[in-house]
Write a protein that holds these residues in place. Structure first.
Motif, short mmCIF file in Angstrom:
data_model
loop_
_atom_site.label_atom_id
_atom_site.label_comp_id
_atom_site.label_asym_id
_atom_site.label_seq_id
_atom_site.Cartn_x
_atom_site.Cartn_y
_atom_site.Cartn_z
N ALA A 29 0.83 -1.20 0.00
CA ALA A 29 0.00 0.00 0.00
C ALA A 29 0.87 1.26 0.00
O ALA A 29 0.55 2.24 -0.70
N LEU A 30 1.95 1.26 0.75
CA LEU A 30 2.83 2.42 0.79
C LEU A 30 3.50 2.66 -0.55
O LEU A 30 3.61 3.80 -1.02
N VAL A 31 3.95 1.60 -1.20
CA VAL A 31 4.59 1.73 -2.51
C VAL A 31 3.59 2.25 -3.54
O VAL A 31 3.86 3.20 -4.28
N ALA A 32 2.41 1.64 -3.60
CA ALA A 32 1.38 2.08 -4.55
C ALA A 32 0.94 3.51 -4.22
O ALA A 32 0.77 4.35 -5.12
N GLY A 33 0.78 3.80 -2.94
CA GLY A 33 0.38 5.15 -2.54
C GLY A 33 1.44 6.18 -2.86
O GLY A 33 1.12 7.30 -3.28
N GLY A 34 2.70 5.82 -2.70
CA GLY A 34 3.80 6.74 -3.04
C GLY A 34 3.83 7.05 -4.53
O GLY A 34 4.02 8.20 -4.93
N ALA A 35 3.61 6.02 -5.35
CA ALA A 35 3.56 6.24 -6.80
C ALA A 35 2.37 7.11 -7.17
O ALA A 35 2.48 8.06 -7.95
N ALA A 36 1.21 6.83 -6.56
CA ALA A 36 0.00 7.61 -6.86
C ALA A 36 0.15 9.06 -6.40
O ALA A 36 -0.26 9.98 -7.11
N LEU A 37 0.73 9.27 -5.22
CA LEU A 37 0.94 10.63 -4.73
C LEU A 37 1.83 11.41 -5.69
O LEU A 37 1.55 12.58 -6.00
N THR A 38 2.88 10.77 -6.18
CA THR A 38 3.77 11.44 -7.13
C THR A 38 3.03 11.77 -8.42
O THR A 38 3.17 12.87 -8.96
N GLY A 39 2.21 10.83 -8.88
CA GLY A 39 1.41 11.09 -10.08
C GLY A 39 0.41 12.20 -9.90
O GLY A 39 0.21 13.03 -10.80
N LEU A 40 -0.22 12.26 -8.74
CA LEU A 40 -1.17 13.35 -8.46
C LEU A 40 -0.45 14.69 -8.36
O LEU A 40 -0.91 15.70 -8.91
N ALA A 41 0.67 14.71 -7.66
CA ALA A 41 1.42 15.96 -7.51
C ALA A 41 1.95 16.45 -8.85
O ALA A 41 2.08 17.67 -9.06
N ALA A 42 2.24 15.54 -9.76
CA ALA A 42 2.72 15.93 -11.08
C ALA A 42 1.68 16.73 -11.86
O ALA A 42 2.02 17.51 -12.75
N GLN A 43 0.41 16.56 -11.50
CA GLN A 43 -0.65 17.28 -12.21
C GLN A 43 -0.75 18.74 -11.76
O GLN A 43 -1.41 19.54 -12.41
N ILE A 44 -0.09 19.06 -10.67
CA ILE A 44 0.06 20.48 -10.29
C ILE A 44 1.24 20.97 -11.13
O ILE A 44 2.40 20.76 -10.78
N SER A 45 0.94 21.52 -12.27
CA SER A 45 1.95 21.77 -13.28
C SER A 45 1.73 23.11 -13.97
O SER A 45 0.60 23.46 -14.31
N VAL A 46 2.82 23.84 -14.16
CA VAL A 46 2.77 25.13 -14.84
C VAL A 46 3.85 25.14 -15.92
O VAL A 46 5.02 24.92 -15.61
#
Length: 196
Positions: A29-46
């Protein structure tokens, strides 16, 4: 006995994720959650004018994931992020995917950086403001050490052009992200100590 438990749970050699009871399901869960968090944060993009690399939240997330999960789980989380994104999951910055884009070197740099900051966190680098600043600075240097040369190779830019387009515009944002981490990580340890 209640006095000894917090001291044991917060001993050096632990990362924040180790405060959750150990199990294989936890690690997955931590590994999958870490990947998902990174993917979500990547969408904060300028977008950055003149650069194929946008300012995004993915570097901050990758360093936070590495620090909170430790080297092994941080590596696995960012490896999952990189492999899934290269295979077509649109969770790189600006909902992109693939390994042929000029900014993919930064993703590879984040993989290495998450591993290094995770190893440093096991040595207590996330428990004080100054040590956290040092770990975040080193992580950022690693991201750029891989990302900028990859950008130059992928686009045909000269090294100077790659630095101007893929490093200089991001320094202020990285300083702000490091400042945020300097507050969040030591505070999380203090909170964990009070709850322990």
């Amino acid at each position: 006995m209640s006095i000894a438990a917090p001291a044991r749970s917060l001993r050096p050699g632990l990362v924040l994720a180790d405060l959750i009871p150990a199990s294989r399901a936890r690690d997955l869960a931590l590994v999958a959650g870490g990947a998902a968090l990174t993917g979500l944060a990547a969408q904060i993009s300028v977008p950055v004018p003149g650069s194929p690399v946008p300012v995004s939240g993915q570097t901050f997330a990758a360093l936070l994931v590495g620090t909170a999960l430790g080297a092994r789980r941080g590596f696995l989380a960012l490896a999952l992020y990189a492999v899934a994104g290269a295979a077509g999951v649109p969770w790189f910055a600006q909902a992109t995917s693939g390994y042929g884009m000029p900014s993919f070197g930064y993703v590879l740099g984040m993989l290495l950086a998450a591993t290094v900051v995770g190893a440093l966190a096991r040595r207590g680098a996330d428990r004080s403001v100054l040590r956290t600043a040092g770990a975040m600075a080193l992580g950022s240097v690693i991201v750029y050490a891989v990302g900028v040369p990859y950008l130059a190779l992928a686009t045909g830019m000269t090294p100077g052009q790659a630095v101007a387009a893929g490093l200089v515009p991001f320094l202020i944002g990285d300083a702000l992200k490091a400042a945020l981490a300097m507050g969040v990580l030591p505070a999380a340890w203090k909170l964990a100590g009070r709850r322990g």
